[in-house]
Structure formats: structure tokens, C-alpha cells
Design an enzyme around this catalytic site. Structure first.
Site, PDB file in Angstrom:
ATOM      1  N   TYR A  86      55.100  46.653  17.452  1.00  0.00           N
ATOM      2  CA  TYR A  86      54.843  45.572  16.412  1.00  0.00           C
ATOM      3  C   TYR A  86      55.548  44.544  16.232  1.00  0.00           C
ATOM      4  O   TYR A  86      55.532  43.342  16.253  1.00  0.00           O
ATOM      5  CB  TYR A  86      54.539  46.406  14.958  1.00  0.00           C
ATOM      6  CG  TYR A  86      54.468  45.328  13.711  1.00  0.00           C
ATOM      7  CD1 TYR A  86      53.361  44.701  13.568  1.00  0.00           C
ATOM      8  CD2 TYR A  86      55.552  45.220  12.813  1.00  0.00           C
ATOM      9  CE1 TYR A  86      53.221  43.716  12.648  1.00  0.00           C
ATOM     10  CE2 TYR A  86      55.230  44.267  11.874  1.00  0.00           C
ATOM     11  CZ  TYR A  86      54.064  43.642  11.688  1.00  0.00           C
ATOM     12  OH  TYR A  86      54.278  42.889  10.659  1.00  0.00           O
ATOM     13  N   ILE A  96      41.729  34.362  16.352  1.00  0.00           N
ATOM     14  CA  ILE A  96      42.691  33.386  16.615  1.00  0.00           C
ATOM     15  C   ILE A  96      43.191  33.554  18.170  1.00  0.00           C
ATOM     16  O   ILE A  96      43.885  32.754  18.597  1.00  0.00           O
ATOM     17  CB  ILE A  96      43.931  33.395  15.859  1.00  0.00           C
ATOM     18  CG1 ILE A  96      44.596  34.947  15.951  1.00  0.00           C
ATOM     19  CG2 ILE A  96      43.677  33.084  14.305  1.00  0.00           C
ATOM     20  CD1 ILE A  96      46.063  34.886  15.521  1.00  0.00           C
TER      21      ILE A  96
HETATM   22  N1  NAP Z   1      52.452  43.532   4.761  1.00  0.00           N
HETATM   23  C1  NAP Z   1      53.570  43.439   5.036  1.00  0.00           C
HETATM   24  O1  NAP Z   1      54.248  44.405   4.525  1.00  0.00           O
HETATM   25  C2  NAP Z   1      54.170  42.389   5.890  1.00  0.00           C
HETATM   26  C3  NAP Z   1      55.588  42.438   6.192  1.00  0.00           C
HETATM   27  C4  NAP Z   1      56.183  41.544   6.970  1.00  0.00           C
HETATM   28  C5  NAP Z   1      55.240  40.535   7.564  1.00  0.00           C
HETATM   29  N2  NAP Z   1      54.222  40.573   7.290  1.00  0.00           N
HETATM   30  C6  NAP Z   1      53.309  39.407   8.130  1.00  0.00           C
HETATM   31  O2  NAP Z   1      52.415  38.651   7.171  1.00  0.00           O
HETATM   32  C7  NAP Z   1      51.491  38.326   7.565  1.00  0.00           C
HETATM   33  C8  NAP Z   1      50.258  38.596   6.679  1.00  0.00           C
HETATM   34  O3  NAP Z   1      50.069  40.024   6.491  1.00  0.00           O
HETATM   35  P1  NAP Z   1      49.133  40.831   5.670  1.00  0.00           P
HETATM   36  O4  NAP Z   1      49.731  41.990   5.050  1.00  0.00           O
HETATM   37  O5  NAP Z   1      48.220  39.903   4.849  1.00  0.00           O
HETATM   38  O6  NAP Z   1      48.153  41.714   6.738  1.00  0.00           O
HETATM   39  P2  NAP Z   1      46.628  42.343   6.833  1.00  0.00           P
HETATM   40  O7  NAP Z   1      46.502  42.580   5.209  1.00  0.00           O
HETATM   41  O8  NAP Z   1      46.701  43.382   7.740  1.00  0.00           O
HETATM   42  O9  NAP Z   1      45.793  41.226   7.149  1.00  0.00           O
HETATM   43  C9  NAP Z   1      45.582  40.629   8.534  1.00  0.00           C
HETATM   44  C10 NAP Z   1      44.352  39.920   8.530  1.00  0.00           C
HETATM   45  O10 NAP Z   1      44.454  39.572  10.017  1.00  0.00           O
HETATM   46  C11 NAP Z   1      43.220  39.736  10.673  1.00  0.00           C
HETATM   47  N3  NAP Z   1      43.018  39.701  12.076  1.00  0.00           N
HETATM   48  C12 NAP Z   1      43.829  40.514  12.976  1.00  0.00           C
HETATM   49  N4  NAP Z   1      43.600  40.127  14.248  1.00  0.00           N
HETATM   50  C13 NAP Z   1      43.045  38.937  13.869  1.00  0.00           C
HETATM   51  C14 NAP Z   1      42.542  37.898  14.764  1.00  0.00           C
HETATM   52  N5  NAP Z   1      42.610  38.231  16.432  1.00  0.00           N
HETATM   53  N6  NAP Z   1      41.853  36.860  14.545  1.00  0.00           N
HETATM   54  C15 NAP Z   1      41.834  36.761  13.346  1.00  0.00           C
HETATM   55  N7  NAP Z   1      42.020  37.420  12.288  1.00  0.00           N
HETATM   56  C16 NAP Z   1      42.837  38.719  12.506  1.00  0.00           C
HETATM   57  C17 NAP Z   1      42.876  41.158  10.062  1.00  0.00           C
HETATM   58  O11 NAP Z   1      41.377  41.425  10.158  1.00  0.00           O
HETATM   59  P3  NAP Z   1      41.258  43.078  10.532  1.00  0.00           P
HETATM   60  O12 NAP Z   1      41.556  43.673   9.371  1.00  0.00           O
HETATM   61  O13 NAP Z   1      39.486  42.903  10.850  1.00  0.00           O
HETATM   62  O14 NAP Z   1      41.590  43.557  11.840  1.00  0.00           O
HETATM   63  C18 NAP Z   1      43.229  41.113   8.684  1.00  0.00           C
HETATM   64  O15 NAP Z   1      42.354  40.478   7.796  1.00  0.00           O
HETATM   65  C19 NAP Z   1      51.041  38.965   9.097  1.00  0.00           C
HETATM   66  O16 NAP Z   1      51.730  38.072   9.808  1.00  0.00           O
HETATM   67  C20 NAP Z   1      52.325  40.127   9.095  1.00  0.00           C
HETATM   68  O17 NAP Z   1      52.638  40.391  10.378  1.00  0.00           O
HETATM   69  C21 NAP Z   1      53.343  41.535   6.603  1.00  0.00           C
END
Ligand code: NAP
Length: 289
Positions: free
Chosen positions: A131, A45
Site C-alpha cells: 500500500y 480514475i
Molecule cells: N483512511 C485513512 O486512514 C487514510 C490515512 C492516510 C491516507 N489516506 C488517504 O486518503 C485518501 C482518502 O481515503 P479514504 O479514507 O476516504 O478512503 P476510502 O474510504 O477507502 O475511499 C476511497 C474511495 O476510492 C474509490 N476508488 C478506489 N479505486 C478507484 C478508482 N480506480 N476510481 C475511482 N474511485 C476509486 C473507492 O471505491 P470502492 O470502495 O468501490 O473501491 C472508495 O470509495 C486516500 O488517498 C487514502 O490513501 C487515508
């Protein structure tokens, strides 16, 4: 002959999921298999030309891509800002340019965590970690650059698989007699499939407010959540013992209290998310699917 009813753009739009191999992205694709999901290998992205090539007018983009390694971000600042601020800014500018909609995920960690009542969308932010600061910069870029964008803050997301908190507690129950878990971090545990369903509902509601909070209802400390996991798998919950976060010093200090208020979601007429205990029950029942 009169023209048939024109297509409803909210129904016929392509749904695009970025960060599709992450926790939330995977659930979105599972619930909406017709969506186009791009993992990082298909679409970075931060790459403006690649983003432009993948998107088209009328698309609805749900951005699940993010740099989510909260502790590593403290020293890997540049990468955290690239994934959490530059990337969302690129997506927002491209969506605005093309006439696409953007739903961007953000976090409870944009708040300082000093409240003793749930944070509302209008409460002042004040992240204490790299973060959180990078995610706040992403929110601000999205809202500034794309009028047709929503920022959805969520929290404590788990699916019960891999290495998330719930899956870790299930594993520790097998491996240890007792487990010490912090009692001084309180938040909103949120089941990824419930969040994905909520985001899909929002894709059909372009009129909803620009900043929303979406978590399962209720609140828990990490300790209470761990005890609920033990109880839910038939183990003795008293094997989970409370401790405070000084017992587990980490590079990024978590907010002490980051419960998100469901008010914005309910007032928009969106379906309230169920209580976290009910969602956890489903997650534990499905963990061997
Ligand atoms: N998990 C939580 O507890 C939590 C809590 C609050 C908010 N959120 C938010 O919810 C959203 C989704 O979280 P999630 O838990 O699904 O996170 P996740 O499991 O870590 O997934 C994030 C994905 O984004 C990919 N990514 C990172 N940088 C990228 C880039 N430049 N271009 C394209 N893809 C990229 C990562 O790929 P790689 O693995 O290859 O880096 C990973 O597959 C995020 O915005 C996070 O901040 C999550």
C-alpha cells in the site's frame, strides 16, 4: 464603462471530487455541496478517456479515490498499483493537459516508521508495505506530471462511522468487557471533517508548497486513542489494555511511528488543524447524528 473586476479563478473554478463515496470524499461533498462528486461507478480514475471527458480547463480536482485495503494490497498488488499509482498518474496528466489543478491525497505509510520525531515533508520516504509503495508511486507520478498539483499526506483518518477505528472501539465497548489494543503504533489521528475543511482551504491556495502534511495536531498510540474513545463515551478507559503488535500479526506491518509534522501546513499560512483530542470529542458527540 470599465470592465467589472475579473472573476477570481480560485473562486469560480469547478470543484471536482473523485472517490466521492469514500470517507474523505463524503465529507468534502458535505462541506462543499456545490462540488461535483464522482464515485467509482461514475468515474474510474484509471480510465483515461473517462477522466478526460469529466474534466475541463480551470477545474480544481481533489482526488480522494484510492485502493485503501492495506492488508489486502500485500497480495492484490496489481489492483493496489492501479488505484494508487496508475489512477493518480492519469488524473495528473489530464489536469496538466487541460490546465486544471490537482490536489492528491497520500499517506503517512510512505514513511518507514523508524523515527522518534514527527516526519516532515522533506524527510526520506521508505514504505514497508505494498500500500505505502503504491501510494509513493502515485505521489511521484503526480508531482512529475502536473506542475499545478499538491500532494497532501494525511494519516489515521476516521469519521466515527462505519468500520473505522473509532467506530470499531465504540462497538467493542458495547460488546466486550475488555479490549486489547496495540501500544507500539503511534500516529496522528485525524477527523475526516477537519481534513475536508483543510483541503477546501487548500483549493484556494494554489501558491502553497507542492507537498504538505495535514493531520490533527498531536500524536497517540492506537491504545491511547482507544482509551480516549472509551473515556469520551463515558466508559472506564482501563477496560482498554495495552498489547504489542505481535499479538495481532497482520499481512502488512504498520509503521511503528508515523506522526506527521504540521510544519509545512503552518509555514504555508494555512489554518493549523486542532488537537486530535478536541476533534475526537466532536466526533463522539456527533456519532448519533
Ligand atoms: N483512511 C485513512 O486512514 C487514510 C490515512 C492516510 C491516507 N489516506 C488517504 O486518503 C485518501 C482518502 O481515503 P479514504 O479514507 O476516504 O478512503 P476510502 O474510504 O477507502 O475511499 C476511497 C474511495 O476510492 C474509490 N476508488 C478506489 N479505486 C478507484 C478508482 N480506480 N476510481 C475511482 N474511485 C476509486 C473507492 O471505491 P470502492 O470502495 O468501490 O473501491 C472508495 O470509495 C486516500 O488517498 C487514502 O490513501 C487515508
Amino acid at each position: 464603462m470599465t470592465d467589472p473586476t475579473p472573476p477570481d479563478p480560485a473562486v469560480s473554478a469547478r470543484l471536482i471530487v473523485t472517490g466521492a463515496h469514500g470517507q474523505v470524499g463524503r465529507e468534502l461533498l458535505r462541506l462543499a455541496p456545490a462540488a461535483l462528486g464522482y464515485g467509482r461507478g461514475d468515474l474510474d480514475i484509471t480510465d483515461a478517456a473517462a477522466v478526460r471527458a469529466r474534466l475541463a480547463p480551470g477545474d480544481v480536482v481533489v482526488n480522494c479515490a484510492a485502493y485503501t485495503a492495506v492488508d489486502r494490497a500485500e497480495t492484490d498488488t496489481e489492483a493496489a498499483y492501479a488505484g494508487n499509482a496508475t489512477g493518480p498518474a492519469v488524473l495528473a496528466a489530464t489536469c496538466a493537459d487541460l490546465g486544471a489543478r490537482l490536489i492528491h491525497l497520500s499517506t503517512d505509510y510512505v514513511f518507514p516508521g523508524t523515527h522518534d520525531r514527527p516526519y516532515d515533508t522533506c524527510d526520506p520516504t521508505g514504505p514497508g508495505t505494498v500500500y505505502g509503495k503504491s501510494k509513493l508511486a502515485g505521489e511521484q507520478a503526480v508531482l512529475a506530471q502536473c506542475a499545478d498539483a499538491h500532494v497532501v499526506r494525511t494519516a489515521w483518518v476516521y469519521s466515527g462511522r462505519g468500520s473505522d477505528f473509532v467506530a470499531t472501539m465504540v462497538r467493542l465497548e458495547r460488546d466486550r468487557d475488555t479490549v486489547d489494543v496495540v501500544d507500539d503504533e503511534v500516529g496522528s489521528p485525524t477527523y475526516a471533517p477537519d481534513l475536508a475543511a483543510a483541503l477546501l482551504e487548500l483549493t484556494r491556495r494554489p501558491d502553497a508548497p507542492r507537498v504538505l502534511h495535514a493531520t490533527n495536531a498531536g500524536k497517540a498510540s492506537r491504545f491511547e486513542l482507544a482509551r480516549a474513545v472509551f473515556a469520551g463515551i463515558g466508559a472506564d478507559p482501563t477496560r482498554v489494555r495495552p498489547c504489542d503488535s505481535t499479538a495481532f500479526p497482520r499481512p502488512a506491518r504498520r509503521p511503528a511511528f508515523s506522526v506527521l509534522s504540521p510544519r509545512s501546513w503552518a509555514e504555508a499560512g494555512l489554518t493549523p488543524l486542532r488537537d486530535w483530542r478536541s476533534a475526537l470529542g466532536d466526533a463522539l458527540a456527533r456519532r448519533s447524528d
